[in-house]
Design an enzyme around this catalytic site. Structure first.
Site, PDB file in Angstrom:
ATOM      1  N   GLU A 265       0.841  -1.190   0.000  1.00  0.00           N
ATOM      2  CA  GLU A 265       0.000   0.000   0.000  1.00  0.00           C
ATOM      3  C   GLU A 265       0.880   1.244   0.000  1.00  0.00           C
ATOM      4  O   GLU A 265       0.400   2.350   0.170  1.00  0.00           O
ATOM      5  CB  GLU A 265      -0.953   0.007   1.186  1.00  0.00           C
TER       6      GLU A 265
ATOM      7  N   CYS B 106      -3.302  -4.298   3.974  1.00  0.00           N
ATOM      8  CA  CYS B 106      -2.245  -5.189   4.463  1.00  0.00           C
ATOM      9  C   CYS B 106      -2.276  -6.573   3.847  1.00  0.00           C
ATOM     10  O   CYS B 106      -1.462  -7.416   4.211  1.00  0.00           O
ATOM     11  CB  CYS B 106      -2.328  -5.316   5.977  1.00  0.00           C
TER      12      CYS B 106
ATOM     13  N   HIS C 224      -1.990 -12.114  10.551  1.00  0.00           N
ATOM     14  CA  HIS C 224      -1.615 -10.724  10.334  1.00  0.00           C
ATOM     15  C   HIS C 224      -1.415 -10.059  11.697  1.00  0.00           C
ATOM     16  O   HIS C 224      -2.108 -10.385  12.654  1.00  0.00           O
ATOM     17  CB  HIS C 224      -2.684  -9.981   9.533  1.00  0.00           C
TER      18      HIS C 224
END
Lengths: 141, 377
Positions: free
Chosen positions: B109, B141, B263
């Site tokens: 990103e 993400c 994550h």
């Protein structure tokens, strides 16, 4: 730097591609298309040669009065590096806590970095800098 | 909490069957990780150093987030440079001929250009192409895991010999914002192929909804987020739903996996979700890097996977679930193969070794490196 010139120089700026004289086996960086030792014997016998990227600092200095575009990095180390293939180049040495730590004899390796950009809207020029060589290789058994 | 309804359990899955299950087309090639590499910038800033500037309680903030320090890219580093360094490790380790790479996908990103691909810079820097396809991925993400799914499809269907997937970020956090404590930088690269596989990618599923928990509008320097809304309806809902669907598809339970990677927007969320799903601290410890480097965004779960591949034994099963705001989650079921033994003989740095070499920054140098100081010109 003009965009076309930068684009033409990508092989040696990005990948440390020099040339090798197949007549005498000498290696050149940046690339030469005639070997200054073999001269006309070398014509047509120069091959592209990718440098390994490891070398040793031969001479170093710390820059306090920077070139345009490098103001945020002051003070930074610039050094003459002798590549393991034998040729020398001038480069910035990055990723050191103190630029004075860059001294002759120090082992370094190449790293792909941003070199400059044409302002906030222009092209970004990438290329090769050098960073301290951390001897690697202890892998878990 | 009232949320849009999830796909009901029992409804047909659009993802197809995992290999060795009924309904899996037999003509598809096996697919897995052939080699991997990673890169995290050397610079670090401690949570307490940031807290001191804004008058926050440093030790308390570090404990709340379970982030002691985060990585900071140098002034000459960005997603392109991080991608190149991570990829060079992956290809050098196995002496891979970069001209065999048929697809390059970079998920991030924080691509250096809004328009101009990072993938082409990467291709030129490693000597790949020109006969290849390349594109940049963006999904907060989880851009890197989405890229990995695409690569899996191309390799499995024989459309390309080998695909290169990179997940890298130099994420942004506005000064004084909660994100400033975690937004960090790093990258991981994977060669995805069907021969000499060190870790087999058995199956992947995703769970995706339109949930505005975090975003950055065009031209904005820093992202915005929905404060606590980023938790339950966003990260937890998607990761849990995706992980549960993966275990349902594989008919597995948390006990079937030696390692799990989630994550890690901070060091707390992955621990919490692991517990909710029934995974133990032992299973997630190796891949939990956020306490040491912060949230590397697209690279967070992929870097955790790299750390696991550094130490995993043949036959180990790895459960990986990424998350991207906006919002979606991608899960992977992975089995480490016998080839990992010979692979490790080709010596290369490990994630642990790489993260040990650091240079600490004070806040003002960090602010300068991250372009947070407004110059007078």
């Amino acid at each position: 730097m003009g965009v076309p010139r930068f684009w033409r120089e990508q092989p040696h700026r990005y990948r440390l591609e020099g040339t090798r004289c197949t007549n005498c086996d000498r290696v050149y960086f940046p690339p030469r298309w005639v070997c200054p030792v073999c001269r006309r014997e070398s014509v047509g016998k120069m091959e592209r040669h990718k440098m390994d990227g490891t070398g040793t600092v031969v001479a170093s200095t710390v820059v306090h009065d920077p070139a345009p575009g490098f103001e945020d990095q002051v003070p930074y180390a610039v050094a003459i590096i002798e590549l393991d293939e034998g040729c020398r180049l001038t480069t910035q040495v990055s990723d050191v806590a103190d630029p004075h730590d860059v001294v002759p004899g120090m082992r370094v390796k190449s790293a792909f970095r941003r070199i400059q950009s044409d302002g906030a809207s222009g092209v970004i020029y990438y290329g090769t800098k050098f960073v301290p060589l951390v001897e690697q290789g202890s892998t878990p058994s | 909490m009232i949320a849009p309804p999830d796909r009901e359990n029992g409804a047909p899955s659009p993802f197809g069957a995992p290999p060795r299950h009924e309904g899996h087309p037999p003509h598809l090639r096996p697919v897995g990780i052939v080699s991997y590499g990673f890169y995290v910038p050397r610079y670090r800033i401690r949570t307490e150093t940031i807290a001191q500037v804004w008058g926050h309680d440093g030790p308390q903030t570090a404990a709340n987030l379970n982030v002691r320090q985060k990585s900071v890219p140098g002034p000459d580093e960005d997603v392109a440079t991080i991608s190149v360094e991570a990829t060079r490790q992956a290809i050098d380790r196995v002496g891979f001929d970069p001209r065999r790479v048929g697809a390059i996908y970079v998920g991030s990103e924080s691509h250096p250009y809004a328009v101009k691909p990072t993938g082409t810079i990467l291709a030129a820097a490693i000597g790949a192409g020109p006969e290849l396809t390349a594109a940049d991925f963006e999904f907060a993400c989880k851009a890197g895991t989405a890229a990995m799914q695409t690569a899996m499809g191309l390799v499995r269907s024989s459309m390309v010999d080998t695909a290169l997937v990179v997940a890298a970020d130099t994420s942004q956090g506005a000064p004084r914002n909660a994100l400033e404590y975690s937004a960090s930088a790093g990258g991981a690269a994977f060669l995805i192929g069907s021969e000499d596989i060190i870790a087999s990618l058995n199956h992947t599923v995703s769970f995706t909804t339109d949930t505005p928990d975090f975003w950055r509008r065009e031209g904005q320097k820093y992202p915005s987020h929905g404060e606590r809304f980023t938790g339950r309806p966003a990260f937890f809902r998607h990761v849990k739903a995706c992980a549960e669907r993966m275990m349902a598809a594989m008919e597995s339970t948390p006990d079937d996996y030696q390692h799990a990677v989630f994550h890690q927007p901070n060091g707390k969320f992955p621990v919490n979700i692991a517990k909710q799903l029934g995974f133990t601290m032992d299973q997630i410890q190796t891949g939990l890097l956020a306490p040491k480097i912060g949230n590397t965004y697209s690279a967070a779960a992929p870097l955790g996977l790299a750390a696991v591949l550094d130490i995993a034994a043949p036959g180990d099963r790895v459960f990986v679930t990424g998350y991207g705001s906006g919002a979606g989650s991608d899960a992977f079921d992975i089995t480490v193969t016998d080839a990992i033994v010979d692979y490790r003989k080709k010596k290369s740095r490990t994630v642990e070794e790489h993260l040990a070499k650091t240079v600490d920054l004070d806040y003002s140098t960090y602010a300068k490196y991250r372009g947070k100081i407004i110059l007078g010109d």
